[in-house]
Design an enzyme around this catalytic site. Structure first.
Site, PDB file in Angstrom:
ATOM      1  CD  GLU A  34      -3.005  -2.620   7.329  1.00  0.00           C
ATOM      2  OE1 GLU A  34      -1.872  -2.772   6.868  1.00  0.00           O
ATOM      3  OE2 GLU A  34      -3.710  -1.627   7.081  1.00  0.00           O
ATOM      4  CD  GLU A  75      -2.802   5.275   6.964  1.00  0.00           C
ATOM      5  OE1 GLU A  75      -2.813   5.496   5.744  1.00  0.00           O
ATOM      6  OE2 GLU A  75      -1.861   4.687   7.546  1.00  0.00           O
ATOM      7  N   GLY A  84       3.070   2.079  10.755  1.00  0.00           N
ATOM      8  CA  GLY A  84       4.010   3.187  10.610  1.00  0.00           C
ATOM      9  C   GLY A  84       4.757   3.542  11.880  1.00  0.00           C
ATOM     10  CG  HIS A 102      -5.649   1.638   5.347  1.00  0.00           C
ATOM     11  ND1 HIS A 102      -5.215   2.572   6.251  1.00  0.00           N
ATOM     12  CD2 HIS A 102      -4.607   0.786   5.137  1.00  0.00           C
ATOM     13  CE1 HIS A 102      -3.949   2.297   6.579  1.00  0.00           C
ATOM     14  NE2 HIS A 102      -3.564   1.222   5.912  1.00  0.00           N
ATOM     15  CG  ASN A 123      -1.677   1.235   1.465  1.00  0.00           C
ATOM     16  OD1 ASN A 123      -1.718   2.106   0.586  1.00  0.00           O
ATOM     17  ND2 ASN A 123      -2.300   1.371   2.620  1.00  0.00           N
ATOM     18  CE  LYS A 171       0.001   3.056   4.966  1.00  0.00           C
ATOM     19  NZ  LYS A 171       0.125   3.119   6.407  1.00  0.00           N
ATOM     20  CB  SER A 224       5.964  -2.025  11.764  1.00  0.00           C
ATOM     21  OG  SER A 224       5.505  -0.726  12.070  1.00  0.00           O
TER      22      SER A 224
HETATM   23  P1  13P Z   1       3.450   0.234   7.612  1.00  0.00           P
HETATM   24  O1  13P Z   1       3.944  -1.034   6.944  1.00  0.00           O
HETATM   25  O2  13P Z   1       4.146   1.457   7.143  1.00  0.00           O
HETATM   26  O3  13P Z   1       3.383   0.083   9.093  1.00  0.00           O
HETATM   27  O4  13P Z   1       1.914   0.419   7.112  1.00  0.00           O
HETATM   28  C1  13P Z   1       1.027  -0.622   7.209  1.00  0.00           C
HETATM   29  C2  13P Z   1      -0.208  -0.266   6.473  1.00  0.00           C
HETATM   30  O5  13P Z   1      -0.998   0.556   6.895  1.00  0.00           O
HETATM   31  C3  13P Z   1      -0.454  -0.926   5.181  1.00  0.00           C
HETATM   32  O6  13P Z   1      -1.757  -0.717   4.745  1.00  0.00           O
END
Ligand code: 13P
Length: 250
Positions: A167, A97, A173, A95, A9, A11, A212
């Site tokens: 997740e 976010e 992150g 997701h 992803n 983002k 992560s």
């Molecule tokens: P990270 O791998 O940067 O922690 O992000 C995970 C994520 O949100 C993938 O959709």
């Protein structure tokens, strides 16, 4: 043998050049004969470029979101049919976010999941608890609530053509990965919950872990019984990092 999916992803990151180079490099990283699949989820403006780089390769791709409505007065939004038109095979749905910042309620996520299925896109449904919810002992209740909204709308049959991603918000992150045991516990909870509705669909469902993931922890995570791959954020932004995850398991 279990099929592992390594999904990236991106983002809100990228450019024309980055999309072309990264997708091209990832697509050329496949090992012959490996059962591990890879998919990337670029921002909308770069899907077409990724489609070009992925043509005639095994690389799959999709969008990070979609609108749940079929068409019409929804300025700025992108519908499921447009994603099919761009040759997407998959789309992320719910997701964390988007749930936290862009009003993706459980109901809206369920509607998006159904909209994706209706056009033959594979929804990658993301679920997960915040740190506050985990500390309050609400992890399973939160995930059950997120799943129930989708089950109510699409039924267990909807999961026959879907992928799930656990997740935990506190691991996204942050560099703080859930331990393999912590992740496995929740993946087993999810699979058990769905097995109670349909053992075959639940058994075949791919449940990815996200938060992560990197080359150094992927193998241990994906070795867990109920972890069928990863949804990768930060480490999907360079071919070297992304392929190090793929190579750790392929
Ligand atoms: P990270 O791998 O940067 O922690 O992000 C995970 C994520 O949100 C993938 O959709």
């Amino acid at each position: 043998m279990r099929k592992i999916l390594v999904a990236g992803n991106w983002k809100m990151n990228g450019s024309n050049a980055m999309a072309r180079e990264l997708a091209g490099a990832v697509a050329s990283g496949f090992k012959p004969g490996s059962s591990v699949e890879m998919a990337v989820f670029p921002p909308f403006p770069y899907i077409n470029i990724v489609a070009g780089a992925a043509a005639d390769t095994e690389l799959m791709f999709g969008a990070q979101d979609l609108n749940e409505n079929p068409a019409g007065a929804h300025t700025g939004e992108v519908n499921a049919a447009m994603l099919v038109d761009l040759r997407c095979q998959m789309v992320l749905v719910g997701h964390s976010e988007r749930r936290a910042m862009y009003a993706d309620t459980d109901q809206r996520v369920a509607d998006k999941f159904a909209a994706a299925l209706a056009v033959g896109l594979v929804p990658v449904l993301c679920v997960g608890e915040s740190l506050e919810e985990r500390e309050a002992g609400e992890t399973e209740a939160v995930i059950a609530r997120q799943l129930d909204a989708v089950l109510e709308k699409s039924g267990i049959a909807g999961f026959a053509n879907a992928v799930l991603a656990y997740e935990p918000v506190w691991a996204i992150g942050t560099g703080k990965t859930a331990s393999p045991d912590q992740a496995q516990e929740i993946h087993a909870f999810i699979r058990d919950k769905l097995t109670a509705l349909d053992g075959i669909i639940a058994g075949q469902l791919r449940i990815l872990y996200g938060g992560s993931v990197k080359g150094s922890n992927a193998a241990e995570l994906f070795a867990q019984t109920d972890i069928d791959g990863g949804l990768i954020g930060g480490a999907s932004l360079t071919a070297e990092d992304f392929l190090s995850i793929y190579n750790a398991v392929a």
